[in-house]
Design an enzyme around this catalytic site. Structure first.
Site, PDB file in Angstrom:
ATOM      1  N   ASP A   8       0.884  -1.159   0.000  1.00 35.27           N
ATOM      2  CA  ASP A   8       0.000   0.000   0.000  1.00 35.27           C
ATOM      3  C   ASP A   8       0.934   1.225   0.000  1.00 35.27           C
ATOM      4  O   ASP A   8       2.112   1.096   0.368  1.00 35.27           O
ATOM      5  CB  ASP A   8      -0.854  -0.057   1.272  1.00 35.27           C
ATOM      6  CG  ASP A   8      -1.708   1.167   1.438  1.00 35.27           C
ATOM      7  OD1 ASP A   8      -2.422   1.529   0.499  1.00 35.27           O
ATOM      8  OD2 ASP A   8      -1.664   1.767   2.526  1.00 35.27           O
ATOM      9  N   ASP A  10      -0.122   5.049   0.764  1.00 36.07           N
ATOM     10  CA  ASP A  10      -0.433   6.053   1.780  1.00 36.07           C
ATOM     11  C   ASP A  10      -0.528   5.398   3.161  1.00 36.07           C
ATOM     12  O   ASP A  10      -1.344   4.512   3.368  1.00 36.07           O
ATOM     13  CB  ASP A  10      -1.767   6.713   1.415  1.00 36.07           C
ATOM     14  CG  ASP A  10      -2.188   7.746   2.425  1.00 36.07           C
ATOM     15  OD1 ASP A  10      -1.310   8.284   3.117  1.00 36.07           O
ATOM     16  OD2 ASP A  10      -3.393   8.010   2.527  1.00 36.07           O
TER      17      ASP A  10
HETATM   18  P1  B16 Z   1      -6.628   9.447  -4.945  1.00 34.58           P
HETATM   19  P2  B16 Z   1      -3.669   4.016  -0.311  1.00 34.58           P
HETATM   20  C1  B16 Z   1      -5.563   5.842  -0.707  1.00 34.58           C
HETATM   21  O1  B16 Z   1      -4.219   5.459  -0.809  1.00 34.58           O
HETATM   22  C2  B16 Z   1      -5.703   6.881   0.406  1.00 34.58           C
HETATM   23  O2  B16 Z   1      -5.421   6.272   1.665  1.00 34.58           O
HETATM   24  C3  B16 Z   1      -7.116   7.418   0.437  1.00 34.58           C
HETATM   25  O3  B16 Z   1      -7.246   8.408   1.442  1.00 34.58           O
HETATM   26  C4  B16 Z   1      -7.445   8.026  -0.937  1.00 34.58           C
HETATM   27  O4  B16 Z   1      -8.769   8.516  -0.978  1.00 34.58           O
HETATM   28  C5  B16 Z   1      -7.248   6.936  -2.002  1.00 34.58           C
HETATM   29  O5  B16 Z   1      -5.913   6.450  -1.949  1.00 34.58           O
HETATM   30  C6  B16 Z   1      -7.508   7.472  -3.399  1.00 34.58           C
HETATM   31  O6  B16 Z   1      -6.543   8.443  -3.687  1.00 34.58           O
HETATM   32  O7  B16 Z   1      -7.723  10.406  -4.672  1.00 34.58           O
HETATM   33  O8  B16 Z   1      -5.245  10.060  -4.956  1.00 34.58           O
HETATM   34  O9  B16 Z   1      -6.882   8.585  -6.155  1.00 34.58           O
HETATM   35  O10 B16 Z   1      -3.754   3.986   1.189  1.00 34.58           O
HETATM   36  O11 B16 Z   1      -4.535   2.948  -0.977  1.00 34.58           O
HETATM   37  O12 B16 Z   1      -2.260   4.018  -0.820  1.00 34.58           O
HETATM   38 MG    MG Z   2      -3.003   3.140   3.202  1.00 35.98          MG
END
Ligand code: B16
Ligand code: MG
Length: 221
Positions: A8, A10
């Site tokens: 993952d 984030d």
């Molecule tokens: P985007 P991960 C996720 O990343 C985030 O934790 C989440 O807060 C976010 O809404 C999602 O990605 C989509 O991100 O808007 O940049 O496409 O934890 O899966 O790495």
């Molecule tokens: Mg994450």
């Protein structure tokens, strides 16, 4: 035998969550919705449009806007988020991660990104670690978000590996559920109570030790 690591992004490699949550909070306020800390926290790991729908639900506004209006809100939030991403540098790589990636490379492990974020390539480039990875799942190709296993199954396929040959890393409850549903070994990073379904749990990235995780992985049933 361990052959690959699925990450993952984030909350695992970097803390872009603070930017996501600030941008969502901002949008919620503009829509007249005040989010509690727990509600904000529940957005971690959830896809962009699912996050917006959750916010509207928290505010009792789930039927208020058309799909086109929602797309517009999501685009506004993303523009704010991307502005913050442009300030990121290698200093934003979470503690212990750089060494961990070096250790994994020494063992020739395949490394794949399984992030729900459509901004993952942009973020990895800012951090200067894009080239460390052998592939990234394109979240635009997914039908279901975490906790559905689809993203981890895709990541495993990109690596060309079986579920018993990979270890996957997550900070979100929905992410750990996705890994387990994919039949993979899950490392949870963060709150031990929230991540209790993981096979190996640590509270912070600086506690990551590949050799120790591997020992537990080898002993799994
Ligand atoms: P985007 P991960 C996720 O990343 C985030 O934790 C989440 O807060 C976010 O809404 C999602 O990605 C989509 O991100 O808007 O940049 O496409 O934890 O899966 O790495
Ligand atoms: Mg994450």
């Amino acid at each position: 035998m361990l052959k690959g690591l699925l990450f993952d992004l984030d909350g695992v490699l970097t803390n872009s969550a603070k930017f996501h949550l600030a941008a969502w909070n901002n949008l919620a306020n503009e829509l007249g919705i005040t989010l509690t800390d727990d509600q904000l926290d529940s957005l971690r790991g959830i896809s962009r449009i699912d996050s917006l729908n959750l916010i509207l639900k928290y505010g009792g506004q789930e039927d208020k806007y058309s799909e086109a209006e929602k797309e517009q809100f999501a685009a506004e939030k993303n523009a704010k988020f991307v502005k913050q991403v442009e300030t990121m540098t290698a200093k934003d790589i979470l503690p212990g991660i750089s060494k961990f990636l070096v250790d994994a490379k020494k063992q020739n492990l395949k490394m794949i990104i399984a992030s729900a974020s459509k901004n993952a390539p942009r973020i990895l480039t800012r951090l200067g670690i894009m080239d460390e990875f052998d592939g990234i799942v394109d979240p635009a190709t997914l039908h279901n978000g975490k906790p559905d296993p689809e993203i981890y199954i895709k990541a495993q396929q990109i690596a060309g590996l079986q579920s018993n040959e990979v270890i996957s890393f997550e900070d979100a409850e929905a992410g750990v559920a996705a890994i387990k549903a994919a039949g993979q070994f899950a490392v949870g990073i963060g709150n031990k109570e929230l991540l209790k379904e993981a096979d190996y749990i640590i509270s912070k990235t600086s506690d990551l030790k590949l050799s120790e995780i591997e020992t537990v992985f080898q002993k799994r049933k």
